[in-house]
Design a protein around this motif. Structure first.
Motif, mmCIF file in Angstrom:
data_model
loop_
_atom_site.group_PDB
_atom_site.id
_atom_site.type_symbol
_atom_site.label_atom_id
_atom_site.label_comp_id
_atom_site.label_asym_id
_atom_site.label_seq_id
_atom_site.Cartn_x
_atom_site.Cartn_y
_atom_site.Cartn_z
ATOM 1 N N UNK A 28 33.765 30.339 50.403
ATOM 2 C CA UNK A 28 34.385 29.025 50.239
ATOM 3 C C UNK A 28 35.301 28.974 49.021
ATOM 4 N N UNK A 29 35.338 30.057 48.241
ATOM 5 C CA UNK A 29 36.192 30.109 47.057
ATOM 6 C C UNK A 29 37.435 30.954 47.314
ATOM 7 N N UNK A 30 37.251 32.121 47.897
ATOM 8 C CA UNK A 30 38.361 33.048 48.154
ATOM 9 C C UNK A 30 38.719 33.008 49.638
ATOM 10 N N UNK A 31 39.715 32.242 49.985
ATOM 11 C CA UNK A 31 40.084 32.054 51.390
ATOM 12 C C UNK A 31 40.614 33.333 52.034
ATOM 13 N N UNK A 32 41.179 34.249 51.234
ATOM 14 C CA UNK A 32 41.684 35.501 51.789
ATOM 15 C C UNK A 32 40.548 36.421 52.234
ATOM 16 N N UNK A 33 39.307 36.049 51.943
ATOM 17 C CA UNK A 33 38.150 36.872 52.321
ATOM 18 C C UNK A 33 38.080 37.071 53.837
ATOM 19 N N UNK A 64 36.767 38.471 41.696
ATOM 20 C CA UNK A 64 36.733 37.028 41.468
ATOM 21 C C UNK A 64 38.076 36.413 41.873
ATOM 22 N N UNK A 65 38.125 35.084 42.023
ATOM 23 C CA UNK A 65 39.372 34.437 42.458
ATOM 24 C C UNK A 65 40.578 34.725 41.562
ATOM 25 N N UNK A 66 40.353 35.030 40.291
ATOM 26 C CA UNK A 66 41.482 35.327 39.408
ATOM 27 C C UNK A 66 41.915 36.786 39.479
ATOM 28 N N UNK A 67 41.259 37.572 40.355
ATOM 29 C CA UNK A 67 41.600 38.971 40.520
ATOM 30 C C UNK A 67 40.791 39.926 39.653
ATOM 31 N N UNK A 68 40.031 39.406 38.696
ATOM 32 C CA UNK A 68 39.192 40.277 37.874
ATOM 33 C C UNK A 68 38.007 40.764 38.705
ATOM 34 N N UNK A 69 37.381 41.831 38.256
ATOM 35 C CA UNK A 69 36.226 42.364 38.974
ATOM 36 C C UNK A 69 35.006 42.370 38.065
ATOM 37 N N UNK A 70 33.851 42.223 38.699
ATOM 38 C CA UNK A 70 32.565 42.217 37.996
ATOM 39 C C UNK A 70 31.579 43.049 38.813
ATOM 40 N N UNK A 71 30.521 43.558 38.161
ATOM 41 C CA UNK A 71 29.526 44.328 38.913
ATOM 42 C C UNK A 71 28.861 43.472 39.993
ATOM 43 N N UNK A 72 28.523 44.105 41.070
ATOM 44 C CA UNK A 72 27.831 43.446 42.180
ATOM 45 C C UNK A 72 26.376 43.188 41.796
ATOM 46 N N UNK A 170 33.848 28.702 35.192
ATOM 47 C CA UNK A 170 34.536 29.701 34.381
ATOM 48 C C UNK A 170 36.018 29.709 34.761
ATOM 49 N N UNK A 171 36.861 30.104 33.828
ATOM 50 C CA UNK A 171 38.300 30.155 34.085
ATOM 51 C C UNK A 171 38.642 31.037 35.287
ATOM 52 N N UNK A 172 37.838 32.070 35.538
ATOM 53 C CA UNK A 172 38.069 32.930 36.705
ATOM 54 C C UNK A 172 38.048 32.123 37.998
ATOM 55 N N UNK A 173 37.343 30.976 37.987
ATOM 56 C CA UNK A 173 37.258 30.094 39.148
ATOM 57 C C UNK A 173 38.129 28.848 38.985
#
Length: 185
Positions: A28-33, A64-72, A170-173
């Motif tokens: 529901x956050x990243x529509x390109x998913x 994340x929506x801002x394009x950054x990546x985080x561990x799963x 968070x700013x990433x969202x």
């Protein structure tokens, strides 16, 4: 209404893929998913289905929506099924604690296909997932929702949720206001 949670499988994948093609997204956050998942399904259907059950966090990083990546984080998905695909519900957790990293908005997320919304499917799906969350040893789960998403707030409240805070994502969202609910298990 008989709605069940099922473990994603190749047998049920056509219904899932059809929902993606019809414009539904499990994210529901990243529509390109939805587009990304259709591409993954086309390349490797079995690998895609297997990736939806990752209790040991073996999959790659999360974008994340801002394009950054985080561990799963460890997690898994379940599909809602009433004879056809209805939506999905997922859970993620951090081993050894109920706390979540700041970039994770909640333990549980859900999304119902538009053509079956308003029928209680999300309420039922969340209710069916809560025993699985309890079995993980979590004392509670947290869910976040936008302040204007009254339908999702009703789903959470119907499952024993209580509002614990208003906060800024968070700013990433995007930094927008959100509501955090907690359901004690």
């Amino acid at each position: 209404m008989t709605v069940d949670l099922i473990v994603p499988s190749l047998d049920h994948l056509p219904g899932y893929a059809d929902a993606l093609r019809r414009g539904w997204s499990p994210d529901t956050v990243r529509k390109e998913a939805a587009r990304e998942q259709l591409e993954r399904i086309a390349r490797d259907p079995a690998g895609f289905v297997a990736s939806l059950d990752d209790p040991e966090a073996r999959g790659g990083p999360i974008t994340l929506p801002d394009g950054s990546t985080v561990p799963r984080l460890p997690g898994f998905h379940r599909w809602l099924w009433d004879g056809a695909f209805c939506g999905s519900v997922n859970i993620r957790w951090q081993p050894g604690t109920a706390a979540l990293p700041a970039h994770v908005l909640g333990h549980i997320g859900y999304s119902i296909v538009p053509w079956k919304q308003g029928r209680g499917y999300a309420t039922r799906g969340l209710a069916l997932l809560l025993p699985e969350a309890r079995a993980l040893g979590l004392p509670y789960v947290e869910l976040t929702v936008d302040p204007d998403n009254l339908a999702s707030q009703r789903v959470i409240l119907a499952n024993g949720g209580r509002l614990v805070e208003r906060f800024r994502k968070a700013e990433a969202y995007g930094g927008a206001e959100s509501l955090r609910f907690r359901i004690d298990l």
